[in-house]
Design a protein around this motif. Structure first.
Motif, short mmCIF file in Angstrom:
data_model
loop_
_atom_site.label_atom_id
_atom_site.label_comp_id
_atom_site.label_asym_id
_atom_site.label_seq_id
_atom_site.Cartn_x
_atom_site.Cartn_y
_atom_site.Cartn_z
N ASN A 2 0.84 -1.19 0.00
CA ASN A 2 0.00 0.00 0.00
C ASN A 2 0.88 1.26 0.00
O ASN A 2 2.11 1.18 0.02
CB ASN A 2 -0.98 0.00 1.18
N GLU A 3 0.21 2.42 0.00
CA GLU A 3 0.94 3.69 -0.08
C GLU A 3 1.94 3.87 1.06
O GLU A 3 3.08 4.29 0.85
CB GLU A 3 -0.07 4.85 -0.07
N ALA A 86 5.95 14.57 -4.59
CA ALA A 86 4.65 14.03 -4.95
C ALA A 86 4.84 13.18 -6.20
O ALA A 86 5.26 13.69 -7.24
CB ALA A 86 3.65 15.15 -5.21
N THR A 88 3.26 10.38 -8.86
CA THR A 88 2.11 9.69 -9.45
C THR A 88 2.63 8.58 -10.34
O THR A 88 3.41 8.83 -11.27
CB THR A 88 1.24 10.66 -10.27
N ASP A 119 3.74 12.76 -1.16
CA ASP A 119 2.50 12.02 -1.39
C ASP A 119 2.70 11.10 -2.60
O ASP A 119 3.58 11.34 -3.44
CB ASP A 119 1.34 12.98 -1.63
N THR A 120 1.90 10.05 -2.69
CA THR A 120 1.90 9.17 -3.84
C THR A 120 0.47 8.93 -4.30
O THR A 120 -0.48 9.01 -3.51
CB THR A 120 2.55 7.80 -3.53
N SER A 121 0.32 8.65 -5.60
CA SER A 121 -1.00 8.39 -6.15
C SER A 121 -0.85 7.57 -7.43
O SER A 121 0.27 7.40 -7.95
CB SER A 121 -1.73 9.70 -6.44
N ARG A 122 -1.97 7.08 -7.94
CA ARG A 122 -1.96 6.34 -9.20
C ARG A 122 -2.39 7.26 -10.33
O ARG A 122 -3.31 8.07 -10.19
CB ARG A 122 -2.91 5.15 -9.12
N GLY A 123 -1.70 7.13 -11.48
CA GLY A 123 -2.03 7.94 -12.65
C GLY A 123 -0.84 7.99 -13.59
O GLY A 123 0.15 7.27 -13.39
#
Length: 309
Positions: A2-3, A86, A88, A119-123
């Protein structure tokens, strides 16, 4: 994974800066600034297909993402201290993440800056870094303080990264040095810190000398004249320009991350000493005047510096 496991595995590094009270792991970072200093901050985004190719290595992407932000701190004359990341990602690729995080850590250690959050995110693959530095009160070098009579200088060489891109888009093979210029620019932090004592204005060359110098002129409400024959070019680029009469590459190409700055004529001898101390070539390219226009002697082509939109 997970993140939070991703962050802990790849980006929760040991911090050796005593000014950081709280780093990664809380809702926000906390750091202390000495009395008499100001915080300097800037953000840059690097996007796949815009700022780097799909096949660019994770190591080079990490290095450049931090280096271009450090270049903004250098242009202000500040000392780089902290950054946030950050990230992605289109998918969780642990091999890519390992290469990226190891390179980012090495680069941060090289330039003595600390990762304190993010921060991390999907994209689609995007890297956004916010850099923070410090400088003594009222010592920052601004774009808006160039004076009539100042001499205009540029550090290092310009145009090699743009020449590299021109070769790639033209189906030609760039040299190793040209690829390094594109993927691994060197932020002039030591030079920037030294210039805060003598420079009236400064900017880093990210979108092309013609456009970035124009930012100084507009902010300072002055004009300038530069001569293409004075531009600091590598041997390879000089050969290209001489053979093709194409000055647009060094003037408008961008991705140099060298410093363009103005200095009073009375400080020329001190500037020479700074150049030797920092081991950076510094080249006089022109002078500030009161015309409120940029005249480029030896070039009458279009203004086609990089624009984001």
């Amino acid at each position: 994974m997970n993140e939070f496991e991703l962050i802990q595995s790849y980006f929760d590094w040991q911090l050796n800066d005593s000014t950081i009270a709280t780093g990664i792991g809380d809702d926000a970072a906390i750091f202390n600034i000495n009395k008499g200093f100001q915080l300097v901050t800037s953000t840059d985004i690097l996007s796949e297909g815009v700022h780097f190719f799909k096949d660019t290595s994770a190591s080079d992407i990490a290095y450049k993402s931090l280096a271009v932000n450090l270049s903004d701190i250098a242009a202000m004359g500040a000392t780089a201290k902290y950054f946030t990341l950050a990230l992605t990602l289109p998918k969780l690729d642990q091999v890519w993440l390992k290469d990226f995080s190891e390179s980012l850590k090495l680069t941060s250690e090289m330039f003595k800056v600390s990762l304190i959050g993010g921060d991390t995110s999907r994209g689609p693959l995007n890297i956004s870094i916010t850099i923070m530095g410090v400088i003594e009160n009222s010592k920052a070098i601004l774009r808006s303080n160039a004076k009539v009579g100042d001499t205009i200088y540029v550090s290092g060489h310009i145009g090699d990264a743009a020449h590299c891109l021109k070769k790639i888009f033209g189906g030609l093979e760039p040299t190793k040095d040209e690829l390094i210029s594109l993927n691994r620019p060197f932020p002039r932090l030591n030079l920037g810190e030294a210039l805060k004592e003598i420079a009236n204005s400064c900017i880093d060359i990210s979108d092309g000398l013609e456009q970035d110098l124009s930012h100084i002129l507009k902010a300072s409400n002055v004009g300038a004249e530069i001569d293409v024959r004075n531009l600091p070019l590598s041997k390879s680029l000089l050969n290209y320009v001489n053979n093709n009469n194409d000055w647009s590459v060094p003037l408008c190409g961008g991705d140099d991350y060298e410093l363009c700055f103005t200095v009073p004529k009375t400080q020329e001898q001190l500037l020479k000493s700074i150049s030797e101390l920092c081991e950076v070539r510094i080249t006089k390219i022109g002078v500030i005047n009161n015309t409120k226009k940029l005249k480029i002697k030896g070039y009458d082509g279009p203004s086609n510096s990089y624009k984001h939109f």
